[in-house]
Design an enzyme around this catalytic site. Structure first.
Site, mmCIF file in Angstrom:
data_model
loop_
_atom_site.group_PDB
_atom_site.id
_atom_site.type_symbol
_atom_site.label_atom_id
_atom_site.label_comp_id
_atom_site.label_asym_id
_atom_site.label_seq_id
_atom_site.Cartn_x
_atom_site.Cartn_y
_atom_site.Cartn_z
ATOM 1 N N ARG A 169 13.127 3.749 -2.900
ATOM 2 C CA ARG A 169 13.310 5.143 -3.260
ATOM 3 C C ARG A 169 14.053 5.952 -2.262
ATOM 4 N NH1 ARG A 169 6.627 6.001 -4.456
ATOM 5 N NH2 ARG A 169 6.631 3.856 -5.893
ATOM 6 N N ARG A 193 7.123 7.057 5.511
ATOM 7 C CA ARG A 193 7.775 7.252 4.217
ATOM 8 C C ARG A 193 9.049 6.639 4.451
ATOM 9 N NH1 ARG A 193 6.875 11.098 0.766
ATOM 10 N NH2 ARG A 193 5.335 12.116 2.189
ATOM 11 N N GLU A 233 -2.376 8.797 1.183
ATOM 12 C CA GLU A 233 -2.466 8.031 -0.112
ATOM 13 C C GLU A 233 -1.807 6.524 0.578
ATOM 14 O OE1 GLU A 233 0.391 7.358 -3.870
ATOM 15 O OE2 GLU A 233 0.458 9.413 -3.024
ATOM 16 N N SER A 247 -2.304 4.328 -5.805
ATOM 17 C CA SER A 247 -2.434 5.284 -6.912
ATOM 18 C C SER A 247 -2.614 4.653 -8.218
ATOM 19 C CB SER A 247 -1.082 6.342 -7.065
ATOM 20 O OG SER A 247 -1.467 7.206 -8.085
ATOM 21 N N ARG A 269 1.919 1.046 4.084
ATOM 22 C CA ARG A 269 1.086 1.990 4.527
ATOM 23 C C ARG A 269 -0.195 0.987 5.108
ATOM 24 N NH1 ARG A 269 1.531 7.618 1.499
ATOM 25 N NH2 ARG A 269 3.782 7.856 2.094
#
Length: 426
Positions: free
Chosen positions: A264, A279, A351, A354, A393
């Site tokens: 990403r 991130r 987070e 999801s 994560r």
């Protein structure tokens, strides 16, 4: 993607649902585009009917030896033919304009999704477990501050190789990351009934269009050569397994999982989470995808959420489940649950998974359908996707939640078989 016929019949409900997501009313604009398309098609059909009729009249005129009338009709047919050729090109332009307008409209939220503008409007569904209590007096450290992890986290070399938002994992941390991924994929295949898939990491733009990343979110993607992109999540290839297919009803639900790297650009996140590996441009994730009949998709969402939660429970990590509000949901989702794991080093929840139900939104974009048993009738499938969970994560969560006074990290018991029995890192 929406059916323009449905929008015509439900224009008020469509605009109200868009307003809940913070979008302007669009039904009138979309219907106007469809009206232009319909009107033009009607003119083309009239022209084709007149051409056919004139062609028959030419034969009658020639049989009657009326050369002047025959020539006049031939000239008329030639003009109509030219109009039709130009009109077919215009029809393609009108169809493309309608599809382009429809392609950037987000999915509509379910009625029970809470309203809100951003993450502040998300609602806590449940909290699981307790925050860890440490034996030392100082504040818990973040993952990149732990002495036991320092040797395995090499940001300087990663920056030399690739730039910011990359990390080189070494030694025991590299093995711990691998252990986490293998543990997750084993849980989902052996306990939750998902079929493991090893998909390509490069996909065509059509695959990204099908799942909704294109055309609206191209800036978030890494494009290579031609029309290939690196996948932002395995949701893309896994969901597209049924693109253009007609699935037998008895084959549903289809549940697949994959452990892949994801890529990403993190567009729009400048200045956020610049320290550590929270991130990243490249990270590993265990993805879950389900393809179901329409009546089964909401129950499947709850099941998928439970599968993701089970991973965190086995790891002994404290977390909470959030129901996302209308302003924080992803583009293709009708309803989304986020799982937020507790990170003691940051003293906050972040987070880590999801899970979303998309209804037939993606299925319409990729033309994925199923045949009802014993019938000729076809219907669009429903699709769901979820993180089961993000490996990077999860690594951060393990490092911070299992840190010791001397900076070492205790290896969770469920991971020790994947670590050759190692109990402590550092």
């Amino acid at each position: 993607m929406f059916d323009i016929k449905w929008i015509r019949e439900n224009s008020e409900a469509f605009d109200k649902a868009l307003a809940r997501r913070g979008y302007e009313a669009s039904a009138a604009k979309l219907i106007a585009l469809d009206d232009a398309r319909r009107s033009h098609i009607s003119k083309l059909q009239e022209a084709q009917e007149r051409r056919n009729a004139a062609s028959k009249e030419i034969g009658k005129a020639m049989a009657a030896k009326d050369a002047a009338l025959a020539q006049s009709l031939k000239d008329e047919v030639a003009g109509i033919k030219s109009f039709i050729q130009e009109g077919e090109a215009k029809e393609r332009e009108l169809v493309a304009a309608l599809e382009a307008a429809l392609s950037v409209i987000p999915n509509l939220p379910l009625d029970d999704v809470p309203d809100g503008d951003d993450e502040a409007g998300n609602v806590v569904l449940r909290v699981v477990g307790e925050k860890p209590v440490f034996s030392f007096n100082h504040a818990p450290k973040e993952h990149f501050e732990l002495e036991g992890a320092e040797a395995g986290l090499d940001f300087a070399t990663a920056a030399k190789l690739s730039g910011s938002r990359f990390v080189v994992l070494k030694g025991q941390l590299a093995r711990l990351e691998r252990a986490l991924g293998q543990f997750m994929i084993d849980v989902h295949t052996q306990e939750h009934g998902y079929m493991e898939v090893s998909p390509p990491l490069l996909v065509h733009n059509t695959a990204l269009y099908g799942t909704g990343q294109l055309p609206k979110f191209e800036e978030d993607l890494f494009k290579t050569s031609g029309d290939h992109y690196l996948i932002p999540t395995a949701e893309v290839p896994l969901t597209n397994l049924v693109a253009g297919e007609i699935v037998a009803e008895e084959a549903l639900p289809l549940r697949v999982t994959a452990l892949t790297y994801c890529f990403r650009s993190e567009a729009g996140s400048a200045g956020r989470d610049t320290r550590g590996m929270l991130r990243q441009h490249q990270f590993s994730k265990c993805e879950l995808v389900s393809v179901t009949k329409p009546d089964d998709s909401l129950a499947e969402l709850e099941r998928m959420l439970g599968c993701a939660e089970n991973v965190l429970k086995k790891l002994g990590l404290h977390y909470r489940v959030m129901t996302l509000c209308t302003g924080d949901m992803g583009f293709g989702a009708r309803k989304t649950y986020d799982i937020e794991v507790w990170l003691p080093g940051q003293d906050t929840y972040r987070e880590i998974s999801s899970c979303s139900v998309c209804g037939d939104f993606q299925a319409r974009r990729m033309n994925a359908r199923y045949r009802l048993a014993g019938e000729k009738q076809l219907a669009h499938v429903h699709t769901l996707n979820g993180s089961g969970i993000a490996v990077g994560r999860a690594l951060i969560a393990v490092l911070e939640n299992y840190q010791n006074a001397d900076g070492s990290i205790t290896v969770p018991e469920v991971l020790r078989p994947y670590m050759n029995g190692l109990e402590k890192i550092g």
